[in-house]
Design a protein around this motif. Sequence first.
Motif, PDB file in Angstrom:
ATOM      1  N   PHE A  44     -10.155  -5.725   2.480  1.00 43.58           N
ATOM      2  CA  PHE A  44      -8.668  -5.075   1.985  1.00 43.58           C
ATOM      3  C   PHE A  44      -8.799  -3.971   1.662  1.00 43.58           C
ATOM      4  N   GLN A  45      -7.716  -3.123   2.019  1.00 38.76           N
ATOM      5  CA  GLN A  45      -7.660  -1.752   1.804  1.00 38.76           C
ATOM      6  C   GLN A  45      -6.205  -1.020   1.175  1.00 38.76           C
ATOM      7  N   PRO A  46      -6.305   0.064   0.149  1.00 41.13           N
ATOM      8  CA  PRO A  46      -5.362   0.655  -0.615  1.00 41.13           C
ATOM      9  C   PRO A  46      -4.044   1.376   0.051  1.00 41.13           C
ATOM     10  N   PHE A  47      -3.445   1.135   0.252  1.00 35.43           N
ATOM     11  CA  PHE A  47      -2.237   2.143   0.371  1.00 35.43           C
ATOM     12  C   PHE A  47      -1.215   2.543  -0.425  1.00 35.43           C
ATOM     13  N   ASN A  48      -0.767   3.799  -0.097  1.00 35.44           N
ATOM     14  CA  ASN A  48       0.107   4.287  -1.357  1.00 35.44           C
ATOM     15  C   ASN A  48       1.618   4.222  -0.184  1.00 35.44           C
ATOM     16  N   ILE A  49       2.970   4.007  -1.029  1.00 35.80           N
ATOM     17  CA  ILE A  49       4.304   4.302   0.152  1.00 35.80           C
ATOM     18  C   ILE A  49       4.358   5.522  -0.913  1.00 35.80           C
ATOM     19  N   PRO A  50       5.057   6.788   0.642  1.00 33.29           N
ATOM     20  CA  PRO A  50       5.055   7.661  -0.052  1.00 33.29           C
ATOM     21  C   PRO A  50       6.727   8.317   0.808  1.00 33.29           C
ATOM     22  N   SER A  51       7.870   7.010   1.092  1.00 39.12           N
ATOM     23  CA  SER A  51       8.882   7.261   1.600  1.00 39.12           C
ATOM     24  C   SER A  51       9.631   5.716   0.967  1.00 39.12           C
ATOM     25  N   GLY A  52      11.192   5.812   1.548  1.00 33.54           N
ATOM     26  CA  GLY A  52      11.580   4.987   1.050  1.00 33.54           C
ATOM     27  C   GLY A  52      11.826   3.881   1.462  1.00 33.54           C
ATOM     28  N   SER A  53      11.600   3.623   3.002  1.00 32.91           N
ATOM     29  CA  SER A  53      12.028   2.845   4.510  1.00 32.91           C
ATOM     30  C   SER A  53      12.147   1.273   3.538  1.00 32.91           C
ATOM     31  N   LEU A  54      11.314   1.298   2.670  1.00 33.14           N
ATOM     32  CA  LEU A  54      11.687  -0.102   2.753  1.00 33.14           C
ATOM     33  C   LEU A  54      11.888  -0.517   0.526  1.00 33.14           C
TER      34      LEU A  54
END
Length: 263
Positions: A44-54
């Motif tokens: 597993f790799q953590p990611f954060n969401i920086p934009s509103g595209s989804l």
Amino acid sequence: MDRARTDQDLKRGKDAGLWDSIKETVKVGVQALLIALVVRTLLFQPFNIPSGSLIPTLLIGDYLFVSKYSLGYSKYSLPLSEYLPFEAKGRIWGAEPKRGDIVVFKLPKDNATDYIKRVIGLPGDRIQVIEGVLNINGRAVKRERIADYSTTDAFGQPTLVPQYRETLPNGVTHEIIERDGDRGLWDNTQVYTVPANHFFMMGDNRDNSTDSRDLGNVGYVPYENLIGRAEVIFFSIDEGAAAWQIWNWPWTVRWNRLFKPIH
């Protein structure tokens, strides 16, 4: 003399005990780092969401776990892959994503920037958007209007936008929004034919997503560029809030999104 010898023995014993304690602490720390490295590299790799595209599926400030093992491994699954001195091709233990999966991948334009989008087109598919309606292989995808979605406009002001429940050909259902109605820049497109070993990606925020519809900036995504499938949101904080300011968490953490599966 005996007393002096005894004091020295006690001191040596204390020093030895302290040194053993330090060694044990270092050993445990190294083991923990190795386990964390293995988990991050292979599982597993953590990611954060920086934009509103989804939006509305994923929000700015969401933190999520991406499973690497679900799609197998390629050069781009490794940390700092853009700096590796070799050029590896293909995947090990590869498994193709399913239509509707949300996937993290390396942007084909530079093979370095992490992007996250939904898989819409599989190899060989013909994809087109006509007046906002997604068409796959010549057939319009089912789209049902539901309650408007509350978001912000280009100037940061609150607004309501059309929201739809979209059902892909394999039965996967998800929500999308159309900030500009069905007259946005990418609401009428050419027919895209997805090449072999490539995938067509789109955001759920259809009028505010740079994705495979934009051939110059994203385009078709090679299979080997896929990093993993988004699985679960493990943390979420309001847009603009600082995650490290734990004293503000009672008010800034989106508690209802914690441990929410991603679909």
